[in-house]
Design an enzyme around this catalytic site. Structure first.
Site, PDB file in Angstrom:
ATOM      1  N   ILE A 279      19.737   3.526  59.974  1.00 30.27           N
ATOM      2  CA  ILE A 279      20.741   3.788  61.014  1.00 30.27           C
ATOM      3  C   ILE A 279      21.012   5.285  61.193  1.00 30.27           C
ATOM      4  O   ILE A 279      21.445   5.715  62.257  1.00 30.27           O
ATOM      5  CB  ILE A 279      22.042   3.004  60.676  1.00 30.27           C
ATOM      6  CG1 ILE A 279      22.831   2.673  61.918  1.00 30.27           C
ATOM      7  CG2 ILE A 279      22.866   3.707  59.633  1.00 30.27           C
ATOM      8  CD1 ILE A 279      23.923   1.628  61.694  1.00 30.27           C
TER       9      ILE A 279
ATOM     10  N   GLN B  17      22.106   7.143  45.469  1.00 28.76           N
ATOM     11  CA  GLN B  17      21.971   5.815  46.061  1.00 28.76           C
ATOM     12  C   GLN B  17      23.332   5.397  46.608  1.00 28.76           C
ATOM     13  O   GLN B  17      24.330   5.438  45.886  1.00 28.76           O
ATOM     14  CB  GLN B  17      21.495   4.813  45.003  1.00 28.76           C
ATOM     15  CG  GLN B  17      21.314   3.404  45.548  1.00 28.76           C
ATOM     16  CD  GLN B  17      20.884   2.413  44.468  1.00 28.76           C
ATOM     17  OE1 GLN B  17      20.888   2.721  43.282  1.00 28.76           O
ATOM     18  NE2 GLN B  17      20.518   1.218  44.893  1.00 28.76           N
TER      19      GLN B  17
ATOM     20  N   HIS C 286      15.892  -0.487  47.813  1.00 31.74           N
ATOM     21  CA  HIS C 286      15.229  -0.183  49.088  1.00 31.74           C
ATOM     22  C   HIS C 286      14.352   1.038  48.937  1.00 31.74           C
ATOM     23  O   HIS C 286      14.677   1.965  48.196  1.00 31.74           O
ATOM     24  CB  HIS C 286      16.248   0.042  50.214  1.00 31.74           C
ATOM     25  CG  HIS C 286      17.327   1.037  49.887  1.00 31.74           C
ATOM     26  ND1 HIS C 286      18.405   0.711  49.085  1.00 31.74           N
ATOM     27  CD2 HIS C 286      17.504   2.329  50.233  1.00 31.74           C
ATOM     28  CE1 HIS C 286      19.192   1.769  48.959  1.00 31.74           C
ATOM     29  NE2 HIS C 286      18.663   2.768  49.641  1.00 31.74           N
TER      30      HIS C 286
HETATM   31  P1  AMP Z   1      20.510   5.283  49.896  1.00 31.19           P
HETATM   32  O1  AMP Z   1      21.506   6.374  50.209  1.00 31.19           O
HETATM   33  O2  AMP Z   1      19.252   5.745  49.249  1.00 31.19           O
HETATM   34  O3  AMP Z   1      21.177   4.151  49.142  1.00 31.19           O
HETATM   35  O4  AMP Z   1      20.048   4.714  51.287  1.00 31.19           O
HETATM   36  C1  AMP Z   1      20.842   3.862  52.075  1.00 31.19           C
HETATM   37  C2  AMP Z   1      20.406   4.057  53.493  1.00 31.19           C
HETATM   38  O5  AMP Z   1      20.908   2.977  54.251  1.00 31.19           O
HETATM   39  C3  AMP Z   1      20.923   5.337  54.152  1.00 31.19           C
HETATM   40  O6  AMP Z   1      19.821   6.122  54.559  1.00 31.19           O
HETATM   41  C4  AMP Z   1      21.753   4.820  55.330  1.00 31.19           C
HETATM   42  O7  AMP Z   1      21.638   5.619  56.478  1.00 31.19           O
HETATM   43  C5  AMP Z   1      21.164   3.436  55.541  1.00 31.19           C
HETATM   44  N1  AMP Z   1      22.047   2.481  56.168  1.00 31.19           N
HETATM   45  C6  AMP Z   1      23.362   2.247  55.893  1.00 31.19           C
HETATM   46  N2  AMP Z   1      23.831   1.247  56.659  1.00 31.19           N
HETATM   47  C7  AMP Z   1      22.794   0.826  57.435  1.00 31.19           C
HETATM   48  C8  AMP Z   1      22.640  -0.172  58.439  1.00 31.19           C
HETATM   49  N3  AMP Z   1      23.656  -0.976  58.815  1.00 31.19           N
HETATM   50  N4  AMP Z   1      21.423  -0.305  59.041  1.00 31.19           N
HETATM   51  C9  AMP Z   1      20.405   0.491  58.686  1.00 31.19           C
HETATM   52  N5  AMP Z   1      20.476   1.443  57.734  1.00 31.19           N
HETATM   53  C10 AMP Z   1      21.652   1.618  57.117  1.00 31.19           C
END
Ligand code: AMP
Ligand code: ZN
Length: 114
Positions: free
Chosen positions: A31, A94, A100
């Site tokens: 996102i 994280q 992920h």
């Molecule tokens: P991390 O910070 O490595 O845990 O990565 C989490 C990722 O999820 C971040 O890059 C966010 O931008 C992404 N994210 C959070 N909410 C959403 C969502 N609803 N749809 C897609 N990506 C998301």
């Protein structure tokens, strides 16, 4: 897990911009993209992070890598290359506690990360 953001995305309770879906994995656009291509590859099963992986998850993790490879090919990252990374815990920054892999590409990335 009920209050997990990515489990809600897997269930369809929260919408996502899907790139690819298999029996046990999902790939969707981040996102807040940090590169021209920024896709997240997740297992449908809730696993908190790479730190909580179990022996039984070995095959699943292998399949996540194959999904990421397919995403890279489908989105044209395979020629120039890209980065696949998973953040773990506090120091790893994280923010979503569901395993992920970030697939980042479409520009020259720098190294080391901050
Ligand atoms: P991390 O910070 O490595 O845990 O990565 C989490 C990722 O999820 C971040 O890059 C966010 O931008 C992404 N994210 C959070 N909410 C959403 C969502 N609803 N749809 C897609 N990506 C998301
Ligand atoms: Zn989850």
């Amino acid at each position: 897990m009920d209050d997990c953001l990515f489990c809600k995305i897997v269930k369809g309770d929260i919408p996502s911009n899907k790139v690819l879906e298999t029996e046990d994995a999902l790939a969707f656009h981040d996102i807040r993209p940090q590169a021209p291509v920024h896709v997240l590859v997740i297992p449908k099963k809730h696993i908190a992070s790479a730190l909580t992986l179990e022996e039984d998850d070995v095959e699943l993790v292998g399949r996540l890598h194959l999904v990421a490879k397919q995403v890279a090919k489908d989105l044209g990252l395979d020629e120039q290359g890209y980065r696949m990374v998973t953040n773990i815990g506090w120091y790893g920054q994280q923010t979503v506690p569901h395993l992920h892999y970030h697939v980042l590409g479409g520009r020259q990335l720098s190294w080391p990360p901050g």
